[in-house]
Design an enzyme around this catalytic site. Structure first.
Site, PDB file in Angstrom:
ATOM      1  N   GLU A 195       0.701  72.307  42.957  1.00 46.66           N
ATOM      2  CA  GLU A 195      -0.456  72.999  42.381  1.00 46.66           C
ATOM      3  C   GLU A 195      -1.053  72.303  41.163  1.00 46.66           C
ATOM      4  OE1 GLU A 195       0.357  77.107  41.664  1.00 46.66           O
ATOM      5  OE2 GLU A 195       0.689  77.581  43.769  1.00 46.66           O
TER       6      GLU A 195
ATOM      7  N   GLU B 151       4.814  77.542  49.659  1.00 45.61           N
ATOM      8  CA  GLU B 151       5.037  78.695  48.784  1.00 45.61           C
ATOM      9  C   GLU B 151       4.275  79.880  49.335  1.00 45.61           C
ATOM     10  OE1 GLU B 151       5.108  77.673  44.632  1.00 45.61           O
ATOM     11  OE2 GLU B 151       4.255  79.623  44.084  1.00 45.61           O
TER      12      GLU B 151
END
Length: 798
Positions: free
Chosen positions: A434, A509
């Site tokens: 991310e 995730e």
């Protein structure tokens, strides 16, 4: 003390190889007998004048600071590693995103008085050992560490997660006291979650010959079918050229020799290194798998001038990993859906300084739930975690701290791969997570390409992914990453797969349900959320939503739920008084929440029938209570005090609900699975009457390292566990062990995890608490006692 890993591997190795290994290389645990004192990041006088003394101006000139071997540390605290000095600090409310992200512990730039730590260790070296090389190995120091030996600065390590090794040969004093000094500076965070501080992983002293296997990535073992390839890098640190040779012996897990390679001779110039590649076949090899994690040993033996100079043992597994764009992941040719969890590295009571046994305990809990994969989010793991995954059968997605191809972070990724590439549990690398500012850009694409090429160079046996929170987006990193990783945004997976059918897809995730164990009513004062799979942040989904999506799509490899365990920091959806996350499938102690049984129902073949909530609701008589049942049975009928409340069929990968008007008594579920009857019940209990202790094991090794987890609960006069007990319990030990941490899983508890200045104690939360006990080096029985006001005392003998 010889390391547990070396000791265990030596036991199972044939006698001739044992003799070789013990005679040429030692790996000595350096965890005991350290002195510790906090410094100060903003006040030189309280940091032992570190920033005022010119200790870097001349070699060995560490005068006036703790790096000076003559420094008086007799009043410093005695500590044993692993050590996290933050976990024992009190909680402190500050309105700051980084502070709440780190669990409201007063460490970092706002707290200079708590953000520097000094460590000193004195040790002796025998002159008979001179002529060897000596290397200090620090597996992990948080953070920005600097190291001295006998007043000489030998190096530093920016990373709080990558280990570092230092050759201290030139600075050793024989038959005199040597002083090793480490300064850790945790005033700058690396992550946005609890990170602790200190020497929180093991330290080792390695003794090696001048002709030896390289200390970083010196042996690379990889397999294809039944062929084992061993690449060995040998270094010559003699003051003259050396005639050397290498050969490898492979043993099975019992120590029986099953293969031996030919001895390969070569010559090394001064400071030259050379890599020797050998291939051996294992007839009728037992494959490493999730169900049977069989491990072989490769013993690499180096000779110099005709004599054994070095020997290194590597555990490895024979297995194949295949990633298919249409069918997902295959292990040994068989399809495997990734049933994974993301985890941070801290645990209740001990912070990030986990005893090795606790690593095995946590992986065992995940295996029991049905998980088959672990993502090391978002940093290199401790080596013992990977040992546990190798031994117990858990796939690992291994991940560096962040995505960056600059010299510092490229080297961190390089070190990670070189350290971990022999572990059969590691099935794929992640290059990062991310990176909001970078992942969609051309710079991000170029960084990713660099890291991918580095990974392929160092470990061509695996591939890589990137944890991208980007939805159906093919910009930047996603243009070059071999396996597309999805962080949430699962609404975009079908469109992405349609647009890019040749790129395999995995959920790096997913989920992020927030729940509080044993709490079933929203409580904004105590910052609790109901223990149902129903509350989640805007970016996320429930467990049921993501798993139903993954289970129906062969090309979707599976995914990693956020998270396996609660962790300190990153409180969501509330802040103070909440001091840790609610994301865990289990709480910080490893006690299951309700969602645990959803995963266990659909990730295992066990007969699962679980009822939530408990049935202690005084004052709510006649009021509706939401009853949630997780099961993999075909149908369920629910009964309240013998009266049927209806029968329902169980949807695949789903759950069942009833709304029941509360009355005390017994709530029972009766289910049938393939014609087999399964029952489960919850009952209204009396008040807590006595304490129950449940240890993870009953025998400890007197080695200063071994540990046991003792779970604490309370039962009523009829022996029924009281699910809402909140009694304060006091703990004590006698004999060869000490308490090192306590917890209860309460995400808003401000009770101390460590009570070293007074009596150890912890309140029950949802009827449970936990104590972690570490062995010392005393032989004999250990007595552990738990006492509570008005409760029958419990005693446990280990």
């Amino acid at each position: 003390m010889v390391s547990k890993r070396l000791f265990l591997s030596a036991i199972i190795t044939c006698l001739s190889v044992i003799a070789v290994a013990q005679s040429v290389r030692t790996h000595i645990n350096f965890d005991t007998d350290w002195k510790f004192h906090r410094g100060h990041a903003a006040d030189a006088a309280r940091d032992f004048n570190y920033s005022l003394e010119t200790i870097f101006s001349k070699s060995g000139s560490a005068w006036g600071t703790p790096a000076d071997p003559a420094f008086d540390d007799k009043n410093w605290e005695d500590v044993q590693l692993p050590h996290d000095w933050v976990v024992g600090l009190p909680f402190q409310y500050v309105k700051n995103n980084d502070i709440d992200g780190h669990g409201y512990k007063p460490v970092g730039g706002l707290f200079p008085e708590n953000s520097i730590g000094w460590y000193r260790k004195s040790f002796e070296m025998n002159r008979a050992d001179s002529g060897n090389r000596f290397v200090i190995q620090l597996d992990g120091v948080y953070r920005d560490s600097k190291v001295w030996i006998n007043g000489y600065y030998v190096g530093g390590n920016f990373s709080g997660y990558n280990g570092a090794s230092y050759d201290i040969t030139d600075f050793i004093r024989f038959n005199k006291t040597n002083v090793l000094v480490v300064r850790a500076d945790a005033s700058q965070y690396e992550g946005w979650f609890y990170e602790g501080a200190g020497i929180y992983r093991h330290v080792w002293l390695n003794t090696i010959n001048n002709v030896h296997v390289a200390t970083e990535g010196g042996v690379y073992v990889h397999t294809a079918a039944k062929t084992v390839t061993i690449e060995t890098k040998v270094v010559n640190k003699n003051i003259h050229p050396a005639n050397a040779s290498v050969y490898t012996v492979i043993t099975d897990r019992s120590g029986k020799k099953i293969a031996q390679g030919k001895e390969v001779p070569f010559t090394l110039a001064i400071n030259e290194s050379r890599t020797v590649k050998q291939e051996l076949n294992i007839p009728a090899a037992t494959l490493w798998s999730l169900e049977n994690p069989y491990l072989y040993r490769a013993i690499v033996i180096v000779k110099s001038e005709g004599r054994v100079a070095d020997s290194v043992q590597v555990r490895f597994g024979v297995r194949t990993i295949t990633v298919d764009k249409d069918k997902g992941l295959f292990v040994n040719g068989l399809p495997v859906k990734v049933k994974g969890v993301c985890c941070h590295q801290d645990h209740a009571g001990v912070g990030v300084a986990l005893p090795d046994q606790l690593q095995y305990y946590r992986i065992g809990l995940l295996k029991e739930m049905g998980a088959n994969a672990y993502r090391t989010s978002h940093n290199p793991p401790t080596p013992e975690l990977l040992d546990a995954c190798d031994s117990l059968g858990m796939l690992v997605l291994d991940e560096p701290r962040l995505l960056n191809s600059g010299t510092e972070y490229e080297n961190q990724f390089r070190q990670l791969i070189l350290r971990d590439r022999n572990h059969p549990s590691v099935f794929m690398w992640s290059i990062g997570n991310e990176e909001f500012a970078t992942q969609r850009t051309d710079i991000g694409k170029r960084i990713a390409q660099n890291q991918i090429l580095l990974q392929q160079e160092l470990d061509p046996s695996r591939t890589s992914t990137y944890a991208a929170n980007m939805g159906n987006d093919f910009k930047g990193v996603n243009e070059v990453i071999p396996v597309r990783g999805f962080n949430y945004n699962l609404y975009g997976v079908d469109g992405y797969h349609k647009d890019h059918p040749n790129q395999p897809v995995i959920g790096t995730e997913v989920a992020s349900t927030v729940t509080t164990r044993s709490i079933y009513v929203k409580d904004t004062v105590r910052a609790y959320v109901p223990d149902y799979d129903s509350t989640y942040p805007s970016w996320a989904s429930t467990a049921e939503q993501w798993w139903q999506l993954a289970a129906k799509r062969d090309w979707f490899m599976g995914g990693f739920a956020w998270t396996g365990f609660d962790y300190r920091g990153e409180p969501t959806p509330y802040n103070w008084p909440n001091i840790n996350s609610h994301f865990g499938i289990m709480d910080m102690c490893g006690f299951p929440k309700n969602v645990y049984y959803y995963y266990q129902a659909w990730w295992t073949d066990k007969d699962i029938l679980h009822i939530a909530p408990h049935w202690n609701w005084p004052g709510k008589e006649g009021q509706p209570v939401l009853v949630w049942i997780n099961t993999n049975a075909d149908n369920v009928e629910l009964f309240l005090n013998g009266k049927s409340l209806g029968k329902k069929d169980m949807p695949r990968n789903g759950h069942l609900r009833w709304t029941v008007n509360y009355e005390p008594g017994t709530l029972e579920a009766v289910a049938f699975k393939n014609g087999k009857k399964i029952t489960s019940k919850v009952e209204t209990t009396g008040k807590a009457a006595r304490i129950i202790l449940t240890p993870s094991k009953t025998t400890l090794s007197a080695d200063n390292e071994d540990a046991v987890v003792v779970n604490v609960s309370a039962v009523d006069a009829q022996g029924r566990e009281v699910p809402d007990a909140a009694d304060l319990i006091h703990f004590s030990t006698e004999g060869g062990a000490v308490i090192i941490g306590v917890g209860n899983g309460d995400p808003s508890s401000h009770e101390p995890d460590q009570c070293v200045t007074g009596a150890w104690q912890r309140s029950l939360f949802g009827g449970k608490a936990q104590v972690i006990i570490r062995a010392n080096n005393k032989q004999g029985a250990v007595s552990f006692k738990a006492e509570g006001n008005g409760l029958q005392t419990a005693t446990l003998t280990l």
